[in-house]
Design a protein around this motif. Structure first.
Motif, PDB file in Angstrom:
ATOM      1  N   LEU A  86      83.101  15.945  57.300  1.00  0.00           N
ATOM      2  CA  LEU A  86      84.139  15.172  57.975  1.00  0.00           C
ATOM      3  C   LEU A  86      83.603  13.879  58.594  1.00  0.00           C
ATOM      4  O   LEU A  86      84.223  13.331  59.501  1.00  0.00           O
ATOM      5  CB  LEU A  86      84.857  16.033  59.023  1.00  0.00           C
ATOM      6  CG  LEU A  86      85.721  17.156  58.447  1.00  0.00           C
ATOM      7  CD1 LEU A  86      86.396  17.947  59.556  1.00  0.00           C
ATOM      8  CD2 LEU A  86      86.743  16.644  57.455  1.00  0.00           C
ATOM      9  N   HIS A  87      82.478  13.391  58.091  1.00  0.00           N
ATOM     10  CA  HIS A  87      82.016  12.072  58.524  1.00  0.00           C
ATOM     11  C   HIS A  87      82.981  11.041  57.954  1.00  0.00           C
ATOM     12  O   HIS A  87      83.480  11.188  56.827  1.00  0.00           O
ATOM     13  CB  HIS A  87      80.594  11.811  58.028  1.00  0.00           C
ATOM     14  CG  HIS A  87      80.012  10.543  58.555  1.00  0.00           C
ATOM     15  ND1 HIS A  87      80.258   9.327  57.970  1.00  0.00           N
ATOM     16  CD2 HIS A  87      79.223  10.303  59.633  1.00  0.00           C
ATOM     17  CE1 HIS A  87      79.639   8.376  58.657  1.00  0.00           C
ATOM     18  NE2 HIS A  87      78.997   8.956  59.669  1.00  0.00           N
ATOM     19  N   ARG A  88      83.240   9.989  58.708  1.00  0.00           N
ATOM     20  CA  ARG A  88      84.264   9.007  58.313  1.00  0.00           C
ATOM     21  C   ARG A  88      84.038   8.416  56.924  1.00  0.00           C
ATOM     22  O   ARG A  88      84.991   8.203  56.180  1.00  0.00           O
ATOM     23  CB  ARG A  88      84.391   7.914  59.367  1.00  0.00           C
ATOM     24  CG  ARG A  88      83.150   7.096  59.584  1.00  0.00           C
ATOM     25  CD  ARG A  88      83.262   6.182  60.800  1.00  0.00           C
ATOM     26  NE  ARG A  88      81.996   5.563  61.078  1.00  0.00           N
ATOM     27  CZ  ARG A  88      81.021   6.119  61.796  1.00  0.00           C
ATOM     28  NH1 ARG A  88      81.190   7.313  62.315  1.00  0.00           N
ATOM     29  NH2 ARG A  88      79.889   5.486  61.995  1.00  0.00           N
ATOM     30  N   THR A  89      82.806   8.168  56.544  1.00  0.00           N
ATOM     31  CA  THR A  89      82.580   7.585  55.214  1.00  0.00           C
ATOM     32  C   THR A  89      82.837   8.610  54.111  1.00  0.00           C
ATOM     33  O   THR A  89      83.409   8.277  53.077  1.00  0.00           O
ATOM     34  CB  THR A  89      81.158   7.002  55.075  1.00  0.00           C
ATOM     35  OG1 THR A  89      80.202   8.008  55.405  1.00  0.00           O
ATOM     36  CG2 THR A  89      80.977   5.806  55.974  1.00  0.00           C
ATOM     37  N   SER A  90      82.443   9.851  54.341  1.00  0.00           N
ATOM     38  CA  SER A  90      82.708  10.911  53.357  1.00  0.00           C
ATOM     39  C   SER A  90      84.204  11.145  53.210  1.00  0.00           C
ATOM     40  O   SER A  90      84.715  11.296  52.091  1.00  0.00           O
ATOM     41  CB  SER A  90      82.025  12.208  53.779  1.00  0.00           C
ATOM     42  OG  SER A  90      80.638  12.045  53.834  1.00  0.00           O
ATOM     43  N   VAL A  91      84.901  11.163  54.322  1.00  0.00           N
ATOM     44  CA  VAL A  91      86.351  11.359  54.294  1.00  0.00           C
ATOM     45  C   VAL A  91      87.020  10.200  53.546  1.00  0.00           C
ATOM     46  O   VAL A  91      87.935  10.401  52.740  1.00  0.00           O
ATOM     47  CB  VAL A  91      86.919  11.516  55.729  1.00  0.00           C
ATOM     48  CG1 VAL A  91      88.427  11.489  55.744  1.00  0.00           C
ATOM     49  CG2 VAL A  91      86.402  12.807  56.352  1.00  0.00           C
ATOM     50  N   SER A  92      86.553   8.997  53.778  1.00  0.00           N
ATOM     51  CA  SER A  92      87.115   7.827  53.105  1.00  0.00           C
ATOM     52  C   SER A  92      86.916   7.918  51.592  1.00  0.00           C
ATOM     53  O   SER A  92      87.857   7.694  50.809  1.00  0.00           O
ATOM     54  CB  SER A  92      86.464   6.551  53.640  1.00  0.00           C
ATOM     55  OG  SER A  92      86.921   5.424  52.955  1.00  0.00           O
ATOM     56  N   LEU A  93      85.709   8.233  51.168  1.00  0.00           N
ATOM     57  CA  LEU A  93      85.427   8.340  49.736  1.00  0.00           C
ATOM     58  C   LEU A  93      86.238   9.451  49.075  1.00  0.00           C
ATOM     59  O   LEU A  93      86.790   9.276  47.978  1.00  0.00           O
ATOM     60  CB  LEU A  93      83.930   8.572  49.504  1.00  0.00           C
ATOM     61  CG  LEU A  93      83.018   7.393  49.833  1.00  0.00           C
ATOM     62  CD1 LEU A  93      81.554   7.821  49.799  1.00  0.00           C
ATOM     63  CD2 LEU A  93      83.275   6.234  48.874  1.00  0.00           C
ATOM     64  N   LYS A  94      86.330  10.589  49.746  1.00  0.00           N
ATOM     65  CA  LYS A  94      87.081  11.722  49.195  1.00  0.00           C
ATOM     66  C   LYS A  94      88.567  11.384  49.120  1.00  0.00           C
ATOM     67  O   LYS A  94      89.249  11.750  48.153  1.00  0.00           O
ATOM     68  CB  LYS A  94      86.843  12.978  50.043  1.00  0.00           C
ATOM     69  CG  LYS A  94      87.428  14.221  49.435  1.00  0.00           C
ATOM     70  CD  LYS A  94      86.776  14.545  48.103  1.00  0.00           C
ATOM     71  CE  LYS A  94      87.263  15.867  47.558  1.00  0.00           C
ATOM     72  NZ  LYS A  94      86.827  16.087  46.190  1.00  0.00           N
ATOM     73  N   THR A  95      89.082  10.658  50.105  1.00  0.00           N
ATOM     74  CA  THR A  95      90.492  10.265  50.101  1.00  0.00           C
ATOM     75  C   THR A  95      90.788   9.350  48.916  1.00  0.00           C
ATOM     76  O   THR A  95      91.786   9.530  48.216  1.00  0.00           O
ATOM     77  CB  THR A  95      90.867   9.597  51.433  1.00  0.00           C
ATOM     78  OG1 THR A  95      90.632  10.532  52.497  1.00  0.00           O
ATOM     79  CG2 THR A  95      92.326   9.180  51.457  1.00  0.00           C
ATOM     80  N   LYS A  96      89.917   8.383  48.672  1.00  0.00           N
ATOM     81  CA  LYS A  96      90.099   7.491  47.517  1.00  0.00           C
ATOM     82  C   LYS A  96      90.097   8.297  46.212  1.00  0.00           C
ATOM     83  O   LYS A  96      90.921   8.062  45.327  1.00  0.00           O
ATOM     84  CB  LYS A  96      89.005   6.427  47.491  1.00  0.00           C
ATOM     85  CG  LYS A  96      89.182   5.348  48.542  1.00  0.00           C
ATOM     86  CD  LYS A  96      88.014   4.402  48.639  1.00  0.00           C
ATOM     87  CE  LYS A  96      87.761   3.640  47.382  1.00  0.00           C
ATOM     88  NZ  LYS A  96      86.677   2.650  47.505  1.00  0.00           N
ATOM     89  N   GLU A  97      89.187   9.243  46.092  1.00  0.00           N
ATOM     90  CA  GLU A  97      89.109  10.091  44.899  1.00  0.00           C
ATOM     91  C   GLU A  97      90.403  10.881  44.714  1.00  0.00           C
ATOM     92  O   GLU A  97      90.966  10.928  43.616  1.00  0.00           O
ATOM     93  CB  GLU A  97      87.916  11.051  45.028  1.00  0.00           C
ATOM     94  CG  GLU A  97      87.796  12.061  43.915  1.00  0.00           C
ATOM     95  CD  GLU A  97      86.718  13.097  44.197  1.00  0.00           C
ATOM     96  OE1 GLU A  97      86.934  14.268  43.835  1.00  0.00           O
ATOM     97  OE2 GLU A  97      85.665  12.747  44.766  1.00  0.00           O
ATOM     98  N   GLU A  98      90.879  11.506  45.797  1.00  0.00           N
ATOM     99  CA  GLU A  98      92.096  12.327  45.717  1.00  0.00           C
ATOM    100  C   GLU A  98      93.326  11.483  45.413  1.00  0.00           C
ATOM    101  O   GLU A  98      94.207  11.899  44.658  1.00  0.00           O
ATOM    102  CB  GLU A  98      92.296  13.132  47.003  1.00  0.00           C
ATOM    103  CG  GLU A  98      91.219  14.161  47.284  1.00  0.00           C
ATOM    104  CD  GLU A  98      91.092  15.257  46.242  1.00  0.00           C
ATOM    105  OE1 GLU A  98      91.980  15.394  45.365  1.00  0.00           O
ATOM    106  OE2 GLU A  98      90.093  15.992  46.271  1.00  0.00           O
ATOM    107  N   LEU A  99      93.400  10.275  45.981  1.00  0.00           N
ATOM    108  CA  LEU A  99      94.530   9.380  45.696  1.00  0.00           C
ATOM    109  C   LEU A  99      94.547   8.942  44.234  1.00  0.00           C
ATOM    110  O   LEU A  99      95.602   8.900  43.598  1.00  0.00           O
ATOM    111  CB  LEU A  99      94.491   8.157  46.612  1.00  0.00           C
ATOM    112  CG  LEU A  99      94.943   8.389  48.044  1.00  0.00           C
ATOM    113  CD1 LEU A  99      94.624   7.177  48.914  1.00  0.00           C
ATOM    114  CD2 LEU A  99      96.425   8.696  48.092  1.00  0.00           C
ATOM    115  N   THR A 100      93.378   8.642  43.706  1.00  0.00           N
ATOM    116  CA  THR A 100      93.275   8.249  42.301  1.00  0.00           C
ATOM    117  C   THR A 100      93.745   9.386  41.399  1.00  0.00           C
ATOM    118  O   THR A 100      94.549   9.178  40.468  1.00  0.00           O
ATOM    119  CB  THR A 100      91.829   7.849  41.957  1.00  0.00           C
ATOM    120  OG1 THR A 100      91.456   6.749  42.791  1.00  0.00           O
ATOM    121  CG2 THR A 100      91.682   7.468  40.494  1.00  0.00           C
ATOM    122  N   GLU A 101      93.274  10.598  41.686  1.00  0.00           N
ATOM    123  CA  GLU A 101      93.680  11.759  40.888  1.00  0.00           C
ATOM    124  C   GLU A 101      95.177  12.008  41.006  1.00  0.00           C
ATOM    125  O   GLU A 101      95.845  12.345  40.011  1.00  0.00           O
ATOM    126  CB  GLU A 101      92.888  12.995  41.311  1.00  0.00           C
ATOM    127  CG  GLU A 101      91.426  12.926  40.931  1.00  0.00           C
ATOM    128  CD  GLU A 101      90.597  14.075  41.495  1.00  0.00           C
ATOM    129  OE1 GLU A 101      91.168  14.989  42.143  1.00  0.00           O
ATOM    130  OE2 GLU A 101      89.363  14.063  41.289  1.00  0.00           O
TER     131      GLU A 101
END
Length: 176
Positions: A86-101
């Motif tokens: 739940l570090h902000r950068t990890s959350v940001s990257l995972k959010t971009k991945e999930e939005l793309t999918e």
């Protein structure tokens, strides 16, 4: 008795701010110390006013997220597994991945949505179900993104949602 996740999250939120149960009763939460204790220990379900207190006073939406999940047994729960970061950068990257999918799955499903639901094939239903699952993944990621950033940067979770509500009302998507 197994203590629920909402109870654990409320206790964690109190410990994060360094307060005792008694101190909360003097800090704007108008319940008793006994009430807080019973909610933290799982004897009573976590009440909305306690989750609202943490969101408003301490900018921590996770008790409310957990309590809502516990009440309904669906929706978003705070991610807490071994693989989560739940570090902000990890959350940001995972959010971009999930939005793309999610966008890719929505694009694929939109081709099927022109067919009357009564006439659709089972394979086409699977494509629609996949888009729904990808959207749920994105909703979970987005909620964590907003919660983590609000909490870490001191941006009011409540203010963000209030502004969003005003915007929806102004655009006539929501009635007051």
């Amino acid at each position: 008795m197994k203590i629920g996740r909402a109870a654990q999250e409320v206790k964690l939120a109190r410990e994060e701010v360094g307060s005792t149960q008694l101190e909360l009763t003097f800090d704007g939460y108008y319940g008793s110390r006994e009430s807080i204790s019973q909610q933290e220990n799982g004897r009573y379900q976590v009440q909305p006013e306690l989750t609202k207190y943490y969101a408003e006073k301490h900018n921590n939406p996770f008790p409310a997220i957990e309590a809502a999940h516990e009440y309904t047994n669906w929706g978003i729960a705070k991610l807490n597994g071994e693989a989560v970061d739940l570090h902000r950068t990890s959350v940001s990257l995972k959010t971009k991945e999930e939005l793309t999918e999610a966008l890719e799955a929505i694009t694929e499903a939109s081709k099927k949505l022109t067919v009357n639901p009564k006439a659709i094939e089972q394979m086409e239903i699977k494509v629609i179900e996949k888009s729904i699952q990808e959207c749920i993944d994105a909703i979970t990621a987005l909620t964590h993104y907003v919660a983590v950033l609000c909490k870490e940067y001191g941006i009011s979770w409540m203010k963000m949602w209030s502004q969003h509500k005003v915007k929806l009302i102004q655009r006539r998507f929501l009635k007051q």
